[in-house]
Design a protein around this motif. Structure first.
Motif, PDB file in Angstrom:
ATOM      1  N   MET A  73       0.841  -1.211   0.000  1.00 38.52           N
ATOM      2  CA  MET A  73       0.000   0.000   0.000  1.00 38.52           C
ATOM      3  C   MET A  73       0.872   1.256   0.000  1.00 38.52           C
ATOM      4  O   MET A  73       0.551   2.238  -0.674  1.00 38.52           O
TER       5      MET A  73
ATOM      6  N   PHE B  38      -5.432   2.590  -7.951  1.00 37.17           N
ATOM      7  CA  PHE B  38      -4.101   1.998  -8.080  1.00 37.17           C
ATOM      8  C   PHE B  38      -4.033   0.626  -7.407  1.00 37.17           C
ATOM      9  O   PHE B  38      -3.326  -0.259  -7.874  1.00 37.17           O
ATOM     10  N   SER B  39      -4.788   0.439  -6.337  1.00 35.24           N
ATOM     11  CA  SER B  39      -4.833  -0.875  -5.681  1.00 35.24           C
ATOM     12  C   SER B  39      -5.452  -1.909  -6.610  1.00 35.24           C
ATOM     13  O   SER B  39      -4.941  -3.023  -6.747  1.00 35.24           O
TER      14      SER B  39
ATOM     15  N   LYS C 242       3.870   1.549  -1.321  1.00 35.62           N
ATOM     16  CA  LYS C 242       4.427   1.678  -2.677  1.00 35.62           C
ATOM     17  C   LYS C 242       3.372   2.197  -3.647  1.00 35.62           C
ATOM     18  O   LYS C 242       3.667   3.004  -4.528  1.00 35.62           O
ATOM     19  N   ILE C 243       2.155   1.695  -3.493  1.00 39.59           N
ATOM     20  CA  ILE C 243       1.061   2.158  -4.356  1.00 39.59           C
ATOM     21  C   ILE C 243       0.836   3.649  -4.142  1.00 39.59           C
ATOM     22  O   ILE C 243       0.686   4.417  -5.097  1.00 39.59           O
TER      23      ILE C 243
ATOM     24  N   GLU D 227       3.556   5.629  -5.785  1.00 40.33           N
ATOM     25  CA  GLU D 227       3.387   5.614  -7.239  1.00 40.33           C
ATOM     26  C   GLU D 227       2.254   6.544  -7.683  1.00 40.33           C
ATOM     27  O   GLU D 227       2.324   7.174  -8.734  1.00 40.33           O
ATOM     28  N   ALA D 228       1.243   6.666  -6.868  1.00 42.85           N
ATOM     29  CA  ALA D 228       0.057   7.452  -7.229  1.00 42.85           C
ATOM     30  C   ALA D 228       0.234   8.948  -6.985  1.00 42.85           C
ATOM     31  O   ALA D 228      -0.613   9.742  -7.397  1.00 42.85           O
TER      32      ALA D 228
ATOM     33  N   LYS E 254      -5.528  -1.821  -9.796  1.00 44.08           N
ATOM     34  CA  LYS E 254      -4.634  -2.064 -10.935  1.00 44.08           C
ATOM     35  C   LYS E 254      -3.628  -3.173 -10.653  1.00 44.08           C
ATOM     36  O   LYS E 254      -3.044  -3.728 -11.576  1.00 44.08           O
ATOM     37  N   GLN E 255      -3.437  -3.524  -9.382  1.00 40.18           N
ATOM     38  CA  GLN E 255      -2.558  -4.643  -9.038  1.00 40.18           C
ATOM     39  C   GLN E 255      -3.092  -5.964  -9.595  1.00 40.18           C
ATOM     40  O   GLN E 255      -2.377  -6.962  -9.634  1.00 40.18           O
TER      41      GLN E 255
END
Length: 192
Positions: free
Chosen positions: A61, A110-111, A63-64, A67-68, A113-114
């Protein structure tokens, strides 16, 4: 006896409340909504369970969220969608959104998209299932010809013909089941 087992498993009221289902509305791209729905449908897993899995790892989370940070969502391509998720999942989303100063919607997007690697794997399996079904259908045609030959050589009423008809009848039903399974997987075809 049961109370001892429950106490040994260390259930607490807070743990149970955290598993409680809640509704939350997010504004997400339609493609992202479809991605979550397709994975849940294909794997036979509830969307709530997928949310729980996606947000349970704090390192991922983080890292997400990193990235976001630079992501600017396009408003015109988004749609409101209400999801059922656990109280713990919603709390984790809220915590990470505040901590990283991000909108919840972006963090959820983004979560989700994993799930693309899961889709890629399932899409490949789907394509392989279609190939196998095609081969099975070719065999089905040959088996029909084989049954015609068996009836001609030993007669319709022969025990062996009856047993073979049972076998190929089961084969036909199995093919129909596989077709249903493949139809269910067609939702994977829309993802790149």
């Amino acid at each position: 006896m049961i109370n001892e087992k429950v106490n040994n498993r260390m259930f607490s009221l807070d743990t149970l409340k955290g598993m409680q289902s809640v509704r939350a509305t997010f504004t997400l791209p339609k493609h992202t909504i479809n991605l979550l729905s397709a994975v849940a449908n294909q794997l036979g897993v509830k969307q709530k369970s997928i949310f729980d899995h996606l947000v349970e790892d704090k390192n991922v989370m983080g890292k997400i969220a990193d990235e976001a940070q630079s992501y600017q969502p396009k408003r015109d391509q988004r749609k409101q969608k209400t999801f059922v998720l656990s109280r713990n999942s919603l709390s984790a989303i809220d915590t990470f959104a505040r901590k990283h100063n991000l909108p919840r919607d972006v963090l959820v997007e983004f979560s989700i998209k994993q799930l693309y690697p899961v889709v890629a794997q399932e899409k490949k399996r789907h394509e392989n299932r279609k190939k196998l079904l095609n081969e099975m259908e070719k065999f089905q045609v040959r088996s029909s010809q084989f049954m015609d030959k068996a009836r001609y050589l030993i007669g319709e009423d022969d025990d062996m013909v009856q047993k073979l008809e049972d076998v190929f009848s089961q084969y036909d039903r199995s093919i129909e089941d596989l077709k249903t399974s493949i139809e269910k997987g067609r939702c994977m075809e829309q993802f790149q």
